[in-house]
Motif scaffolding. Structure first.
Motif, PDB file in Angstrom:
ATOM      1  N   LEU A 133       0.862  -1.186   0.000  1.00 38.60           N
ATOM      2  CA  LEU A 133       0.000   0.000   0.000  1.00 38.60           C
ATOM      3  C   LEU A 133       0.902   1.241   0.000  1.00 38.60           C
ATOM      4  O   LEU A 133       2.111   1.147   0.195  1.00 38.60           O
ATOM      5  N   SER A 134       0.276   2.392  -0.263  1.00 39.02           N
ATOM      6  CA  SER A 134       1.042   3.637  -0.440  1.00 39.02           C
ATOM      7  C   SER A 134       2.047   3.494  -1.581  1.00 39.02           C
ATOM      8  O   SER A 134       3.185   3.949  -1.498  1.00 39.02           O
ATOM      9  N   VAL A 135       1.604   2.824  -2.665  1.00 35.76           N
ATOM     10  CA  VAL A 135       2.450   2.663  -3.852  1.00 35.76           C
ATOM     11  C   VAL A 135       1.806   3.331  -5.068  1.00 35.76           C
ATOM     12  O   VAL A 135       2.081   2.945  -6.206  1.00 35.76           O
ATOM     13  N   VAL A 178      10.293   7.336   4.593  1.00 37.31           N
ATOM     14  CA  VAL A 178      11.429   8.234   4.370  1.00 37.31           C
ATOM     15  C   VAL A 178      10.987   9.688   4.268  1.00 37.31           C
ATOM     16  O   VAL A 178      11.831  10.590   4.212  1.00 37.31           O
ATOM     17  N   MET A 179       9.687   9.940   4.263  1.00 37.11           N
ATOM     18  CA  MET A 179       9.173  11.284   4.002  1.00 37.11           C
ATOM     19  C   MET A 179       9.721  12.367   4.934  1.00 37.11           C
ATOM     20  O   MET A 179      10.122  13.442   4.463  1.00 37.11           O
ATOM     21  N   GLY A 209       5.897   1.671   4.996  1.00 36.16           N
ATOM     22  CA  GLY A 209       6.117   2.761   4.060  1.00 36.16           C
ATOM     23  C   GLY A 209       5.107   3.880   4.090  1.00 36.16           C
ATOM     24  O   GLY A 209       4.983   4.640   3.136  1.00 36.16           O
ATOM     25  N   VAL A 210       4.389   4.042   5.191  1.00 36.31           N
ATOM     26  CA  VAL A 210       3.347   5.080   5.314  1.00 36.31           C
ATOM     27  C   VAL A 210       3.715   5.976   6.491  1.00 36.31           C
ATOM     28  O   VAL A 210       4.058   5.476   7.573  1.00 36.31           O
ATOM     29  N   GLY A 211       3.630   7.261   6.336  1.00 36.98           N
ATOM     30  CA  GLY A 211       3.327   8.067   5.177  1.00 36.98           C
ATOM     31  C   GLY A 211       3.313   9.507   5.671  1.00 36.98           C
ATOM     32  O   GLY A 211       4.126   9.921   6.483  1.00 36.98           O
ATOM     33  N   THR A 212       2.368  10.304   5.255  1.00 39.56           N
ATOM     34  CA  THR A 212       2.201  11.677   5.737  1.00 39.56           C
ATOM     35  C   THR A 212       1.651  11.657   7.171  1.00 39.56           C
ATOM     36  O   THR A 212       1.103  10.636   7.611  1.00 39.56           O
TER      37      THR A 212
END
Length: 379
Positions: free
Chosen positions: A225-227, A276-277, A255-258
């Motif tokens: 997800l988040s891809v 990594v945001m 990998g999430v997110g904002t």
């Protein structure tokens, strides 16, 4: 040595949000938690003492693909594992490298055996299998290690998503088998988290969640997800997976997110996040603050001598002004990258701590709704 333990301490009255405690051989992690990404054994532009004292990171990530290529497993084993190599004495999680191999779509080939890929560094060819990815993560020495999986792109045709999910499940069986056959290297327990896949198909996500749950691992992860899918779709499938994963095991959304993504997914039952945001966006001048999002390069901040974010406990956020930080970016001073990274990571760790406190207090949902609106605001 003891397997990872998860204690569910409180559940929200008005949502699926939970507060808990994960215990590993390298210490405790209070959830919900955000995990700074240290891809090659280093959280970019931030020192380990800063991660502890200012950011209050409880666990960080390393990446199997990158650490395998540099500095290499021989170096890490000679050092006594990643903890000893980078001086981090709190928990570490390693991603299996599956996502990095996925991102090398033009330079990799998937087979039943594994993934054959070319190094992004020198073009050399390597094979990742379920077995050797477990061996590599044994050598890296993380407290939590991830199963080797394939992350299908968005969008994916149903037939491809199903085939990919079934391959991920077969690899998962091999991961568990390999781990059971090999001893730990450094005198503490390593815990394998399986990964749910299935793209954006409800039946596949349910099937994968149930298959993962049947493994009775100490924790479980949701991948793929988040891809590129719309945010609302990500929230829908996060909730669906959570409904089919064990209640009394930690759930990690990869990998999430904002900041608003994180709050919405906590609301749906997620305990662990990484992305990594905060550091990547910080190095490009985007700051996440308690009042909203700032592009620190904008001229409007040139004479704003107020603190970067006086609502955060981090010394960096209170000590330096917005005008000074903007000056550093305009002058291309390296210090600017460090201060922005510390600000963003401090904010992310503050955010999940606030979420935890509001879960415990019983008003998470109302706080989340007002907070999402604030944090999305462009200042």
């Amino acid at each position: 040595m003891a397997a990872l333990q998860f204690q569910l301490q409180h559940t929200a009255q008005d949502s699926k949000a939970r507060a808990g405690k994960i215990t590993t051989d390298h210490g405790e992690i209070l959830t919900p938690i955000f995990m700074p990404v240290g891809t090659v054994g280093s959280v970019k532009a931030v020192t380990q003492p800063q991660l502890k004292s200012e950011i209050n990171a409880q666990i960080i990530l390393g990446n199997t693909y990158h650490l395998y290529l540099r500095p290499g497993i021989e170096v890490l084993e000679a050092a006594g594992g990643l903890h000893a190599f980078n001086g981090w004495d709190r928990p570490i999680l390693t991603d299996s490298g599956g996502y990095q191999v996925f991102s090398l779509a033009e330079n990799r080939k998937l087979t039943e055996e594994g993934a054959l890929f070319q190094s992004h560094i020198d073009g050399s060819r390597h094979l990742f299998t379920a077995e050797n990815v477990m061996d590599i993560q044994r050598s890296i020495g993380a407290d939590i290690i991830m199963a080797f999986d394939e992350c299908p792109p968005y969008p994916s045709e149903y037939a491809y998503a199903k085939k990919s999910m079934e391959l991920t499940h077969r690899w998962l069986d091999r991961c568990f088998k390999r781990l059971s056959e090999t001893p730990g290297k450094y005198g503490y327990t390593q815990n394998l988290f399986p990964i749910v896949q299935g793209s954006t198909y409800k039946d596949l996500r349910v099937a994968s969640s149930q298959y993962v749950a049947s493994k009775e691992a100490t924790g479980n992860a949701i991948g793929g997800l988040s891809v590129g899918e719309p945010e609302e779709m990500m929230y829908e499938f996060t909730a669906l997976c959570c409904e089919n994963l064990p209640w009394l095991k930690p759930r990690y959304l990869m990998g999430v997110g904002t900041p608003w993504n994180i709050l919405e997914c906590i609301d749906r039952g997620i305990d662990m996040f990484d992305c990594v945001m905060p550091t990547r966006n910080g190095r490009n001048g985007m700051l996440f603050t308690t009042k909203g999002v700032i592009n620190i390069k904008n001229k409007k901040w040139a004479t704003d001598f107020s603190p970067i974010d006086d609502a955060l406990p981090a010394e960096t956020s209170q000590y330096y002004s917005k005008a000074y930080l903007r000056h550093l970016f305009v002058a291309s001073e390296i210090l600017g990258l460090q201060l922005a990274s510390i600000q963003n990571l401090s904010f992310y760790l503050w955010l999940v701590q606030q979420a935890r406190e509001h879960i415990m207090a019983g008003d998470f949902n109302s706080w989340k709704k007002s907070s999402v609106e604030i944090f999305r605001t462009r200042l």
